[in-house]
Scaffold this active site. Structure first.
Site, short mmCIF file in Angstrom:
data_model
loop_
_atom_site.label_atom_id
_atom_site.label_comp_id
_atom_site.label_asym_id
_atom_site.label_seq_id
_atom_site.Cartn_x
_atom_site.Cartn_y
_atom_site.Cartn_z
CG HIS A 30 -4.53 9.73 0.25
ND1 HIS A 30 -3.18 9.66 0.02
CD2 HIS A 30 -4.71 9.27 1.51
CE1 HIS A 30 -2.57 9.19 1.10
NE2 HIS A 30 -3.48 8.95 2.02
CG ASP A 72 -1.87 1.16 1.23
OD1 ASP A 72 -2.96 1.02 0.64
OD2 ASP A 72 -1.54 2.22 1.80
NE ARG A 93 8.83 -3.15 16.54
CZ ARG A 93 8.96 -1.91 17.00
NH1 ARG A 93 8.97 -0.89 16.15
NH2 ARG A 93 9.06 -1.70 18.29
CE LYS A 130 -3.67 4.65 0.51
NZ LYS A 130 -2.25 4.56 0.88
CE1 TYR A 170 0.69 7.89 2.50
CE2 TYR A 170 1.14 5.63 1.89
CZ TYR A 170 0.31 6.57 2.48
OH TYR A 170 -0.87 6.17 3.04
CE LYS A 175 7.07 2.96 8.78
NZ LYS A 175 7.44 3.84 9.90
CB SER A 176 7.51 -2.56 10.83
OG SER A 176 8.75 -2.65 11.50
CB VAL A 177 11.78 0.27 8.24
CG1 VAL A 177 10.97 1.07 7.23
CG2 VAL A 177 12.00 1.09 9.50
CG ASN A 212 3.64 -6.51 12.23
OD1 ASN A 212 3.58 -6.78 13.43
ND2 ASN A 212 4.04 -5.34 11.78
P1 NAD Z 1 0.58 1.30 11.93
O1 NAD Z 1 -0.59 1.15 12.83
O2 NAD Z 1 0.86 0.25 10.93
O3 NAD Z 1 1.83 1.50 12.87
C1 NAD Z 1 3.11 1.71 12.38
C2 NAD Z 1 4.06 1.97 13.55
O4 NAD Z 1 4.01 0.88 14.46
C3 NAD Z 1 5.48 2.10 13.07
O5 NAD Z 1 6.07 3.19 13.74
C4 NAD Z 1 6.16 0.81 13.49
O6 NAD Z 1 7.46 1.02 13.93
C5 NAD Z 1 5.29 0.31 14.63
N1 NAD Z 1 5.16 -1.15 14.56
C6 NAD Z 1 4.86 -1.91 13.47
N2 NAD Z 1 4.81 -3.21 13.78
C7 NAD Z 1 5.07 -3.30 15.11
C8 NAD Z 1 5.18 -4.38 16.01
N3 NAD Z 1 4.98 -5.64 15.62
N4 NAD Z 1 5.45 -4.10 17.31
C9 NAD Z 1 5.64 -2.84 17.73
N5 NAD Z 1 5.56 -1.76 16.91
C10 NAD Z 1 5.29 -1.98 15.61
O7 NAD Z 1 0.42 2.75 11.28
P2 NAD Z 1 0.59 3.41 9.87
O8 NAD Z 1 1.92 3.20 9.28
O9 NAD Z 1 0.13 4.82 10.08
O10 NAD Z 1 -0.52 2.68 8.98
C11 NAD Z 1 -0.24 1.55 8.17
C12 NAD Z 1 -0.42 1.87 6.71
O11 NAD Z 1 -1.72 2.40 6.48
C13 NAD Z 1 0.52 2.96 6.20
O12 NAD Z 1 1.83 2.51 5.99
C14 NAD Z 1 -0.21 3.37 4.94
O13 NAD Z 1 0.03 2.42 3.91
C15 NAD Z 1 -1.66 3.33 5.39
N6 NAD Z 1 -2.17 4.65 5.83
C16 NAD Z 1 -3.15 5.22 5.08
C17 NAD Z 1 -3.67 6.44 5.44
C18 NAD Z 1 -4.77 7.04 4.62
O14 NAD Z 1 -5.12 8.22 4.84
N7 NAD Z 1 -5.35 6.33 3.69
C19 NAD Z 1 -3.20 7.11 6.58
C20 NAD Z 1 -2.19 6.50 7.32
C21 NAD Z 1 -1.70 5.26 6.95
#
Ligand code: NAD
Length: 278
Positions: A109, A46, A238, A76, A51, A232-234, A242
């Site tokens: 979006h 996604d 994790r 998006k 981005y 999301k995670s880099v 996930n």
């Molecule tokens: P998320 O809820 O996926 O959380 C990401 C954060 O949580 C990161 O900082 C990561 O380090 C941490 N994390 C990930 N896995 C973990 C684990 N197993 N344990 C502990 N911490 C962990 O939040 P996000 O990135 O905001 O949302 C996911 C995806 O949703 C985005 O990457 C994007 O693709 C999408 N998104 C869309 C919109 C929109 O307006 N449509 C807005 C925000 C995000």
């Protein structure tokens, strides 16, 4: 390796229920992060024009050695390109930046209800993209029930998905009900509320019982509710963690306890008030 279930969208296109999100992944790191996710087994990415990292996603899909048809990619439309012709041109630029012939899913979006371009006009551009076969499915993001009702009344194609913020502190029952009524699949963004819900005692308690992490429990809760998610995670560990959410099941009691944590708490903007253009 776990098998990720798929969901059939309202036009018959199949989408993996678990994907990998690249929001806030810096452009220079996106290829590597996406390659890691593809190695782990994710087949759904996604991204978004906003981005700034579509290029890295496209490169990773090509370098992975996987068939393009085996990876579901969503992008998006950026705010600021809502006028019909701008939306068409922005879509074409997305394809070019990704280096693809076709996108799997393309979304508006944000609805931007306060700007002078009506999102119904923007949607007509997405309908055109879909009819031309340039996107396998089209949908919206951050649409409230009122936005969805107007869009459906005033256009021809019902969105395949609505991508909205959903997590245990924001369960969005009203939007879910509207989507269910119209056969629109829910994609849950920020599924773990960017980590905010992970130290909740109810969630950590359930995690302990199942010998899973809090993140795995919350992601599993989404899966059992039927949400499409892309945490999301880099960090490779994790990204793997996930992905390991298909070898256990939450009983109804645990599902109910997590859903009851709702406090209508957003981590992101309220779509009724958000009209930001970059
Ligand atoms: P998320 O809820 O996926 O959380 C990401 C954060 O949580 C990161 O900082 C990561 O380090 C941490 N994390 C990930 N896995 C973990 C684990 N197993 N344990 C502990 N911490 C962990 O939040 P996000 O990135 O905001 O949302 C996911 C995806 O949703 C985005 O990457 C994007 O693709 C999408 N998104 C869309 C919109 C929109 O307006 N449509 C807005 C925000 C995000």
């Amino acid at each position: 390796m776990s098998t990720v279930p798929t969901i059939d969208l309202n036009n018959g296109v199949s989408i993996p229920q678990l994907g990998f999100g690249v929001y806030q992944v810096p452009p220079e790191d996106t290829k590597e992060a996406t390659l890691t996710a593809l190695e782990v087994g994710y087949r759904h990415i996604d991204t978004a024009q906003m981005y700034g990292n579509e290029k890295g996603v496209g490169e990773a899909v090509r370098e992975s050695g996987l068939d393009r048809s085996d990876v579901f990619v969503t992008s998006k439309l950026n705010n600021g390109f809502h006028a019909y012709e701008d939306a068409i041109a922005a879509f074409d630029l997305s394809l070019e930046t990704l280096g693809f012939d076709q996108l799997d899913l393309f979304l508006i979006h944000w609805p931007l209800p306060g700007i002078d371009i009506d999102f119904v006009e923007t949607w007509k551009a997405l309908e055109e993209v879909y009819r031309a076969g340039k996107a396998k499915a089209i949908g919206v993001s951050n649409f409230q029930p009122t936005h969805l009702r107007r869009l459906i009344q005033e256009s021809e194609i019902v969105p395949a998905v609505n991508q909205i913020e959903v997590h245990p502190y924001l369960t969005q029952e009203d939007v879910r009900a509207e989507c269910t009524e119209h056969g629109i699949a829910i994609e849950a963004w920020s599924p773990i509320a960017q980590g905010l819900v992970l130290d909740n005692p109810a969630i950590t308690g359930i995690a302990k019982e199942h010998d899973k992490t809090a993140a795995q429990v919350v992601l599993r809760w989404h899966i059992q509710r039927g949400d499409i998610i892309f945490p999301k995670s880099v960090t490779r560990e994790r990204v793997e963690e996930n992905f390991e959410i298909f070898d256990f099941e939450l009983p109804d009691g645990d599902m109910g306890l997590i859903t009851a944590l709702n406090q209508d708490q957003r981590t992101g903007p309220n779509p009724d008030e958000f009209n930001w253009i970059p």
